[in-house]
Design an enzyme around this catalytic site. Structure first.
Site, mmCIF file in Angstrom:
data_model
loop_
_atom_site.group_PDB
_atom_site.id
_atom_site.type_symbol
_atom_site.label_atom_id
_atom_site.label_comp_id
_atom_site.label_asym_id
_atom_site.label_seq_id
_atom_site.Cartn_x
_atom_site.Cartn_y
_atom_site.Cartn_z
ATOM 1 N N ARG A 92 -54.644 68.459 -67.355
ATOM 2 C CA ARG A 92 -55.573 68.773 -66.268
ATOM 3 C C ARG A 92 -55.211 67.888 -65.070
ATOM 4 O O ARG A 92 -55.268 66.663 -65.165
ATOM 5 C CB ARG A 92 -57.013 68.507 -66.735
ATOM 6 C CG ARG A 92 -58.058 68.679 -65.659
ATOM 7 C CD ARG A 92 -59.472 68.518 -66.216
ATOM 8 N NE ARG A 92 -60.430 68.591 -65.140
ATOM 9 C CZ ARG A 92 -61.095 67.556 -64.638
ATOM 10 N NH1 ARG A 92 -60.955 66.355 -65.151
ATOM 11 N NH2 ARG A 92 -61.928 67.722 -63.629
ATOM 12 N N HIS A 136 -60.752 67.410 -56.311
ATOM 13 C CA HIS A 136 -61.118 66.132 -56.925
ATOM 14 C C HIS A 136 -61.206 65.105 -55.791
ATOM 15 O O HIS A 136 -60.461 64.149 -55.725
ATOM 16 C CB HIS A 136 -60.093 65.748 -57.993
ATOM 17 C CG HIS A 136 -60.581 64.749 -58.997
ATOM 18 N ND1 HIS A 136 -60.581 64.976 -60.357
ATOM 19 C CD2 HIS A 136 -61.086 63.508 -58.851
ATOM 20 C CE1 HIS A 136 -61.042 63.919 -61.000
ATOM 21 N NE2 HIS A 136 -61.372 63.004 -60.103
ATOM 22 N N GLU A 181 -66.939 66.938 -60.611
ATOM 23 C CA GLU A 181 -68.066 66.017 -60.431
ATOM 24 C C GLU A 181 -68.685 66.094 -59.032
ATOM 25 O O GLU A 181 -68.629 65.129 -58.262
ATOM 26 C CB GLU A 181 -67.632 64.581 -60.741
ATOM 27 C CG GLU A 181 -67.086 64.416 -62.146
ATOM 28 C CD GLU A 181 -66.756 62.958 -62.486
ATOM 29 O OE1 GLU A 181 -66.819 62.102 -61.593
ATOM 30 O OE2 GLU A 181 -66.443 62.690 -63.659
ATOM 31 N N ASN A 309 -67.807 66.303 -67.941
ATOM 32 C CA ASN A 309 -67.270 64.949 -68.015
ATOM 33 C C ASN A 309 -68.361 64.056 -68.570
ATOM 34 O O ASN A 309 -69.490 64.043 -68.052
ATOM 35 C CB ASN A 309 -66.849 64.444 -66.637
ATOM 36 C CG ASN A 309 -65.632 65.188 -66.096
ATOM 37 O OD1 ASN A 309 -65.068 66.049 -66.772
ATOM 38 N ND2 ASN A 309 -65.223 64.844 -64.891
ATOM 39 N N TYR A 311 -69.273 60.080 -69.939
ATOM 40 C CA TYR A 311 -68.887 58.676 -70.060
ATOM 41 C C TYR A 311 -69.961 57.807 -70.698
ATOM 42 O O TYR A 311 -69.668 56.907 -71.465
ATOM 43 C CB TYR A 311 -68.533 58.097 -68.679
ATOM 44 C CG TYR A 311 -67.212 58.622 -68.171
ATOM 45 C CD1 TYR A 311 -66.018 57.998 -68.515
ATOM 46 C CD2 TYR A 311 -67.141 59.770 -67.391
ATOM 47 C CE1 TYR A 311 -64.793 58.484 -68.087
ATOM 48 C CE2 TYR A 311 -65.922 60.277 -66.953
ATOM 49 C CZ TYR A 311 -64.749 59.636 -67.315
ATOM 50 O OH TYR A 311 -63.536 60.132 -66.902
ATOM 51 N N GLU A 382 -63.336 65.443 -69.173
ATOM 52 C CA GLU A 382 -63.011 64.012 -69.065
ATOM 53 C C GLU A 382 -63.879 63.236 -70.041
ATOM 54 O O GLU A 382 -65.087 63.520 -70.173
ATOM 55 C CB GLU A 382 -63.336 63.443 -67.671
ATOM 56 C CG GLU A 382 -62.324 63.750 -66.607
ATOM 57 C CD GLU A 382 -62.689 63.129 -65.270
ATOM 58 O OE1 GLU A 382 -63.359 62.064 -65.232
ATOM 59 O OE2 GLU A 382 -62.319 63.727 -64.255
HETATM 60 O O1 IFM Z 1 -61.614 58.034 -62.394
HETATM 61 C C1 IFM Z 1 -62.756 58.823 -62.440
HETATM 62 C C2 IFM Z 1 -62.421 60.276 -62.200
HETATM 63 O O2 IFM Z 1 -61.755 60.450 -60.997
HETATM 64 C C3 IFM Z 1 -63.670 61.099 -62.180
HETATM 65 N N1 IFM Z 1 -64.463 60.872 -63.350
HETATM 66 C C4 IFM Z 1 -64.728 59.507 -63.741
HETATM 67 C C5 IFM Z 1 -63.438 58.718 -63.783
HETATM 68 C C6 IFM Z 1 -63.729 57.267 -64.185
HETATM 69 O O3 IFM Z 1 -64.580 56.677 -63.257
#
Ligand code: IFM
Length: 477
Positions: A92, A136, A181, A309, A311, A382
């Site tokens: 990606r 992005h 995002e 995504n 985290y 992600e």
């Molecule tokens: O590096 C970033 C990415 O560009 C977008 N999502 C989160 C990642 C980590 O912060």
């Protein structure tokens, strides 16, 4: 145990000592143009908001910029060979808008498009499925000068750009995501100002979020018309939001942050409306007068997939009485109208970003999107972690990052078992890179980058991930 209400949508999972993923599960890794390409002034590329921002004193740690980054623009064939060595099934990447349409309007820049044609051809020659993200975060600077995402016209410019990329790459790319995002673009870019273009106005942030989604809808329509067989979607960054206590005031804080972080995007994109409580929370920030008839129908244009995504989790508590700033909706914040909500740390292990490690939150997030919003195929576009790495004897043993991936892949597997149609997973990131306002001080890569020599060293997590891909699953625990 599978949930009888949500039977597995992608084949039956093999149970046993190993956790095996469904056949055809798309294993990949992700990057983004400004974070890795470098060559900021080559091949006809013109500045984006991130060039301007990173070259503005005090915006990025240590004054780092993406001018050189991982020099991927010049090293692309070797980088693709490295992906093939790691056994990636998909990659990606994002297209840099100011590289392929300098200035953000007018004709295509052939030299810029040729870079992505070569990249896609290299990937296909190595049996790697290209996954293209159109945006992005690198808005061409002239479009920001004309008002940026808070200006409605930017949505139309984005659709034109999408068409231009579809014309050039539509014959060889199946998977397309429009935005990466949009929360970050809107609320960090125009709310807190922590990201480019560094503006701080709650109403602008809300308008930006709307126009990003409008641009997404228009782009999906353009792509669909010219490439009917493409798989089209968007990537949103989602967080479970948990109240810090049983206090109803904390529950209300969680509702507000969930509204801004998650439902602000999920509801328009997948239901064609803004949540009423969110509109009420924002009433001193904006009257939503920027929303025109038909916008929400455009935003909800049918897609083929949703990229998520993931985290971490947000744990929040009600504002402390009397601590409110006046006028509170104007203060720089990525949570307009709710900026006095407190973000609480629980003392659980965190990454180098200080983000709590919370793999169950991935199950929660995937199940929520599937059970509350859509039957569409989902992809984790992600997931990953920054940790402080060290090269010892030419090797990088990133046990903590490996453990993070392992825990989150187990969570992904659990979600599939619970009936979520999860079709793929992209590790963030293939390689260390420019971590936005943190510059090169945070490393998310499975591959170490020596920024002085541009030497690449696959870390332990990369070798481990290659084995996960090879066996299509994880060893049992
Ligand atoms: O590096 C970033 C990415 O560009 C977008 N999502 C989160 C990642 C980590 O912060």
């Amino acid at each position: 145990m599978s949930n009888p209400n949500h039977p597995p949508a992608v084949g039956v999972l093999e149970q046993g000592p190993e956790l095996i993923f469904p056949p055809g599960f798309l294993w990949g890794a992700a990057t983004a143009a400004y974070q890795i390409e470098g060559a900021a002034t080559e091949g006809g590329r013109t500045p984006s908001i991130w060039d301007t921002f990173s070259h503005t004193e005090g915006r990025v740690v240590n004054g780092h910029t993406g001018d050189v980054a991982c020099d991927h623009y010049h090293r692309m064939p070797d980088d693709v060979r490295m992906m093939a060595d790691l056994g990636l099934r998909s990659y990606r990447f994002s297209v840099a808008w100011p590289r392929v349409q300098p200035g953000g309007s007018g004709p295509a820049n052939t030299e810029g498009l040729d870079f992505y044609r070569r990249l896609v051809d290299e990937l296909l020659n190595h049996g790697i499925e290209p996954w293209l993200t159109l945006y992005h975060w690198d808005l061409p600077q002239p479009l920001e000068d004309a008002g940026g995402w808070p200006a409605r016209d930017t949505a139309g410019r984005f659709a034109d750009y999408a068409q231009l990329v579809a014309d050039a790459l539509g014959d060889r790319v199946t998977y397309w995501t429009t935005l990466n995002e949009p929360w970050c673009s809107a609320f960090l870019g125009y709310g807190s100002g922590a990201h480019a273009p560094g503006r701080s106005d709650g109403a602008d942030a809300v308008r930006a979020g709307h126009h990003l989604m409008l641009g997404h809808g228009l782009a999906v329509q353009a792509l669909r018309a010219s490439r009917p067989s493409a798989q089209l979607g968007v990537t949103v960054n989602l967080y479970p939001v948990t109240p810090a206590s049983d206090d109803p005031a904390d529950a209300d804080a969680a509702r507000r942050i969930d509204g801004l972080a998650n439902r602000f995007f999920l509801d328009p994109l997948l239901r064609g409306s803004y949540p009423a409580d969110l509109v009420a929370d924002l009433k001193q920030v904006t009257d939503f007068g920027h929303v025109q008839d038909g916008d929400l129908t455009t935003i909800a244009t049918p897609m083929d997939l949703v990229g998520i995504n993931y985290y971490s989790r947000h744990v929040v508590a009600a504002p402390v009485e009397g601590a409110q700033q006046e006028p509170y909706w104007r203060a720089p914040s990525c949570w307009p109208g709710s900026q006095d909500v407190r973000f609480v740390t629980r003392g659980v292990p965190v990454t180098d970003m200080n983000w709590e490690i919370d793999a169950p939150g991935l199950v929660e997030t995937l199940r929520r999107v599937h059970e509350e919003y859509t039957d569409l195929p989902l992809y984790v576009t992600e997931n990953g972690s920054a940790f402080v790495d060290e090269v010892v004897d030419g090797k990088v043993d990133d046990a903590d990052r490996l453990a993070y991936f392992d825990a989150h892949l187990r969570a992904a597997h659990e979600a599939i078992t619970a009936g979520v149609p999860l079709r793929g997973y992209f590790a963030w990131s293939l390689m260390d890179n420019f971590e936005w306002a943190w510059g090169y001080t945070k490393r998310f890569g499975m591959v170490w980058i020596d920024y002085d020599t541009q030497i690449r060293i696959p870390k332990s997590s990369a070798r481990w991930y290659a084995e996960v891909i090879r066996r299509n699953g994880l060893a049992g625990q």
